[in-house]
Scaffold this motif. Sequence first.
Motif, mmCIF file in Angstrom:
data_model
loop_
_atom_site.group_PDB
_atom_site.id
_atom_site.type_symbol
_atom_site.label_atom_id
_atom_site.label_comp_id
_atom_site.label_asym_id
_atom_site.label_seq_id
_atom_site.Cartn_x
_atom_site.Cartn_y
_atom_site.Cartn_z
ATOM 1 N N ARG A 42 43.040 -3.040 41.052
ATOM 2 C CA ARG A 42 41.594 -3.073 40.553
ATOM 3 C C ARG A 42 40.830 -2.825 41.554
ATOM 4 O O ARG A 42 39.575 -2.297 41.567
ATOM 5 C CB ARG A 42 41.013 -4.079 39.725
ATOM 6 C CG ARG A 42 41.831 -4.153 38.382
ATOM 7 C CD ARG A 42 41.435 -5.375 37.609
ATOM 8 N NE ARG A 42 42.050 -5.265 36.254
ATOM 9 C CZ ARG A 42 43.432 -5.487 36.003
ATOM 10 N NH1 ARG A 42 44.267 -5.693 37.037
ATOM 11 N NH2 ARG A 42 43.834 -5.355 34.715
ATOM 12 N N ASN A 43 41.256 -3.041 42.942
ATOM 13 C CA ASN A 43 40.459 -3.019 44.161
ATOM 14 C C ASN A 43 40.907 -1.713 44.996
ATOM 15 O O ASN A 43 40.546 -1.629 46.008
ATOM 16 C CB ASN A 43 40.342 -4.280 44.829
ATOM 17 C CG ASN A 43 39.222 -5.231 44.258
ATOM 18 O OD1 ASN A 43 38.205 -4.878 43.785
ATOM 19 N ND2 ASN A 43 39.589 -6.607 44.179
ATOM 20 N N GLN A 57 40.280 1.078 45.080
ATOM 21 C CA GLN A 57 38.946 2.202 45.679
ATOM 22 C C GLN A 57 37.904 1.285 45.678
ATOM 23 O O GLN A 57 36.811 1.803 45.771
ATOM 24 C CB GLN A 57 38.914 3.268 44.693
ATOM 25 C CG GLN A 57 39.984 4.135 44.641
ATOM 26 C CD GLN A 57 39.640 5.593 43.900
ATOM 27 O OE1 GLN A 57 38.953 5.675 42.977
ATOM 28 N NE2 GLN A 57 39.966 6.502 44.909
ATOM 29 N N GLY A 113 46.278 1.700 42.371
ATOM 30 C CA GLY A 113 45.418 1.921 41.152
ATOM 31 C C GLY A 113 45.850 2.005 39.949
ATOM 32 O O GLY A 113 46.860 2.788 39.712
ATOM 33 N N LEU A 114 45.154 1.434 38.783
ATOM 34 C CA LEU A 114 45.670 1.479 37.480
ATOM 35 C C LEU A 114 46.193 3.061 36.950
ATOM 36 O O LEU A 114 46.994 3.321 36.137
ATOM 37 C CB LEU A 114 44.872 0.977 36.432
ATOM 38 C CG LEU A 114 45.090 -0.497 36.054
ATOM 39 C CD1 LEU A 114 44.675 -1.478 37.122
ATOM 40 C CD2 LEU A 114 44.368 -1.020 34.834
#
Lengths: 340, 340, 340, 340
Positions: free
Chosen positions: C186-187, C189, C209-210
């Motif tokens: 989730r972090n 970016q 990322g997801l």
Amino acid sequence: MIIVLRHGATERDILLIEEKIKSHGLSAHISRGTERTIIGAIGDERHVDPEAFEGLDYVEKVLRILKPYKLVSRDFKKEDTVITVRGQRIGGGAVALFAGPCSVEGREMMVGIGGMVASAGANFLRGGAFKPRTSPYAFQGLGEEGLRYLAEARDATGLPVATELMDPRDIDLMAKYADIIQIGARNMQNFRLLTEVGKLGKPVILKRGLSATIVEWLMSAEYIASEGNQEIILCERGIRTYEPATRNTFDVSAIPVVKALSHLPVIADPSHAAGKVSLVEPLSAAAIAAGTDGLMIEVHHEPEKALSDGPQSLRPEAFREMVSRLAKIAVAVGKTLGRA
Amino acid sequence: MIIVLRHGATERDILLIEEKIKSHGLSAHISRGTERTIIGAIGDERHVDPEAFEGLDYVEKVLRILKPYKLVSRDFKKEDTVITVRGQRIGGGAVALFAGPCSVEGREMMVGIGGMVASAGANFLRGGAFKPRTSPYAFQGLGEEGLRYLAEARDATGLPVATELMDPRDIDLMAKYADIIQIGARNMQNFRLLTEVGKLGKPVILKRGLSATIVEWLMSAEYIASEGNQEIILCERGIRTYEPATRNTFDVSAIPVVKALSHLPVIADPSHAAGKVSLVEPLSAAAIAAGTDGLMIEVHHEPEKALSDGPQSLRPEAFREMVSRLAKIAVAVGKTLGRA
Amino acid sequence: MIIVLRHGATERDILLIEEKIKSHGLSAHISRGTERTIIGAIGDERHVDPEAFEGLDYVEKVLRILKPYKLVSRDFKKEDTVITVRGQRIGGGAVALFAGPCSVEGREMMVGIGGMVASAGANFLRGGAFKPRTSPYAFQGLGEEGLRYLAEARDATGLPVATELMDPRDIDLMAKYADIIQIGARNMQNFRLLTEVGKLGKPVILKRGLSATIVEWLMSAEYIASEGNQEIILCERGIRTYEPATRNTFDVSAIPVVKALSHLPVIADPSHAAGKVSLVEPLSAAAIAAGTDGLMIEVHHEPEKALSDGPQSLRPEAFREMVSRLAKIAVAVGKTLGRA
Amino acid sequence: MIIVLRHGATERDILLIEEKIKSHGLSAHISRGTERTIIGAIGDERHVDPEAFEGLDYVEKVLRILKPYKLVSRDFKKEDTVITVRGQRIGGGAVALFAGPCSVEGREMMVGIGGMVASAGANFLRGGAFKPRTSPYAFQGLGEEGLRYLAEARDATGLPVATELMDPRDIDLMAKYADIIQIGARNMQNFRLLTEVGKLGKPVILKRGLSATIVEWLMSAEYIASEGNQEIILCERGIRTYEPATRNTFDVSAIPVVKALSHLPVIADPSHAAGKVSLVEPLSAAAIAAGTDGLMIEVHHEPEKALSDGPQSLRPEAFREMVSRLAKIAVAVGKTLGRA
């Protein structure tokens, strides 16, 4: 099936749902909570589509309890289905090795590649005579002529052949020439085609649709099985995602997930999944490690010159070397690869 | 077509690419940069599949310059295609209104709903006689009987009827009963079916596949057009995404994007996109505001009792009220809705 | 960068593009074809965003020639980066084995599990003290207390510890307790966080990322590298797709794709990808076969009782058995697993 | 919460689930069917993560009955939340119009564009001083200097200003300069940032994450609300899909879906969704027709020269003309647009 009503659903809404459940031959069990009313639809829910309830305005969500498929499920049949064609097995501890060109381009080509892949360890031949092409201007396959060359390659090698069916009107040609019939990803939900191959009774390779869920894929297998044909080989070939680095995203998890849900064998097509020759080996290795029952590999003697097939094809010598490396992984998971 | 080679590609790699380009009847223009060699393939690239280059190990990426479709493109024909069927228009400033039940369930039902939607402003009738169902155990439609009822509803209302074709073997039935033939989302890449409706020469509604790109959708339209039939109506019906709140994600951008790329009319099917009756109006409104040439709306007189259709259906009175509100949005964008 | 203009672009449009190219310090090379004008932007395109051109009305498409990342690319550094922490290696022929609980729940628990996984072959410990939770009402981790227990587990086992950083204000705590800093999916970016860990100079695990593309993931690695820290371990943990059978779709292809594009090591987190304990082993096996440099496995002594972690955790004894089976696959691909 | 066990789950499995349910403070209701055992977890399930059960081997699926968010839900508060900032409203029958450049590039530029968009009907100004950029080499914004120019534009026009926060360490700057704080898509699950803006108490625009579900988006809003700040404006800005024709797929359905689930206002950002200036108007129109409470539009006086912003920006004169056309659609749905 469990139906959760929206906050504020009225007694009339509950009554309508109840009637609808009964009209499907099920009985309704109503549970009024402080925040939500929940209705259980009890009985054989297999013939009831959750969508029949989901779109109603006062319904919040619907949960199916039983699986919508039956014949292809592990609940219905505990033991793995093992399919044997002309003495070659799919399922049951062996990793079947399907190899050959994307399209059958000519007699020598098909017989030649057939011989090469057979000697490298393949135990099934593949080759397309009818090609589903995105563009109407692209090569559409040699048709019956291609099927004849495929049959000649079978005669020359002794290996069974798999080829794609695109049109229910071609079913007699398939009956005549093919050992295993392939349903392509774009036709996974061509239900008329599924019904026809269900009736024919030859083993079927059912490729996963471009964006099919695993449940939809198994439902398409159920179409075939419901016509009396249980010799179905599921084939994972990558799914559509947002990632542009590969043509499709090879869903390796689908292999163990499907094997838990169904008794059918599952094979993998890394050539189409990746669209890059350099990825064929790592994805094949991953599939074997994850439990695949087979691999389908495109092999071409001159990938650069082939107009009609993908450049994800391996050259025969590269195929041979790859097979010997992959065989070690098969051994590490207690299996054998191809013509062991 | 522009082909970017990997860093480190050799002179032999360049030569192989050059040969491959020439084998497609194009000429090659090589540009050696400090970091990458770039090769332009000059000529009619339409018959060349970028995948023929993309999978090669020393190729990094391939950019198509020309569009792979021709007949359906705005470059080929500047003016909007307007299709007129029994006096009713699709395209050209009017928002066509297709309405009717998901499935034809009986004579009275079909004629009755037909009359109701006609009086509410619809100018085309819809209803399925052949139903593509995910489950082999679900209602598969009334077949020819359903087509007959549909024709009766046409006779009663004077409105043209649209219905789905699933199998090339049913083409004669379509010729006999249908005014407009619908190709469903699951058959968007059933190329044999596309070829058949291309030959038949009746207007075709081509639904976008569940996860088709806009280019693939236009390529499927090109299949139909390449058989000589340019009366194609594209239909956006939602695409598959990760979001579970709606059955599909209605891609409203597809409407202006397609209208820029193609001269064909584009309509929207908000009923199937959303799967929820409460979303039919906002999505219809959005489609009109974004420039749609038509709407396809499911209407049923008793959605709760209908076993065989989706609960995304509106009741006739709700449909009538919605049409009067949507007509205002059509006016705000300078158009008319249905039987103006 | 290659910019393809729309059919019908005017001389004024070409001039504007040319000026825009020059304003970025590049030179423009214009090539007027019969159907399209193509403009090459020549020079260091790395600082130019293709979006600066893509949205312009008369631009049809833009192709970047050079990769947007540099320091993390294989072009920049040919040899694999091998990272050594407290004597344990990541990259270079060994498959690193990170194991431990999702959250640090207490001293005994962390030290206990640490000892168990170490004895089963793990060579790195993992455990979260700061937990990114979808719900504000869920357990958010023990904070510094958790970091202390993690450090105690390191002291007891001698193994380096990896833990997640969520907030740039916690960087000093990381400097004090962690050996390897994890940036969660989730972090990926959260550019300020990337800059901070780039400055700190400890090895960083950067989760994908997801729904990050591989290029975006490498660009986030470039953020860290551009601050002078090249000790970056990329971690594939599944991507978001439409398929509901698994929590995420484990993108096994990402492993060979990233290894071709970058010199950085790539590890896999099958526990988070699948969300099901039964899938941890097949996905771990697939990752090893596909070339992963490491695995990150959640282990918990009582998965049923653990409130704060996922039930995808293995029990220590199951972990030990799995490691012995996976080690055979590592051997089959010429590698060793964990504390070989 | 309803937990469906696998076929063949044992009494011991049922007991373990029961214990786990009780450990969360809920009570268990067990229902043994012929094919499946179903367990209801009764009580406040909001603090229980379904994942705590989903990964267990003998669990087949889990259905949450209550929504995981509370404060932001329509169940909790029936009436629409209307937010008023410096006399301008968001929600409640007016379509708010946020306009301005992507990045603040200088004093004259910001004040100039501010004046132009204000005179064209905008009632909120937007402009970024801190820019989240995919590349570390791209322009990162003017920082506090940009915030000062934004404040000057507010003083000149009287309109409230919205600007993005990227780092919890910048919260004091936001308190000083911004009227409305924007949380960008990439930070939607930066939970520390959400907590900080929750505490600050200024209105927050919460953009939907690149591939966030609607439930995850509302959970992030719940983070802010749980700190006591209910002035949250949700902003749909397109989601990531497989379709390359647009930068993101604008999920117009999200507008009515969110308005049904939550009392919070929802606005739309068509500029970022589409990435093409030609799509800004049709998507804005679609959003108004679908019920949006506001639009966020990028406007730049010289899009071709702007290095640091997207070419999806409209010129001020094009913006003015678009606003007058969009106002008609607002009227057609009974609303007003901007400074009515």
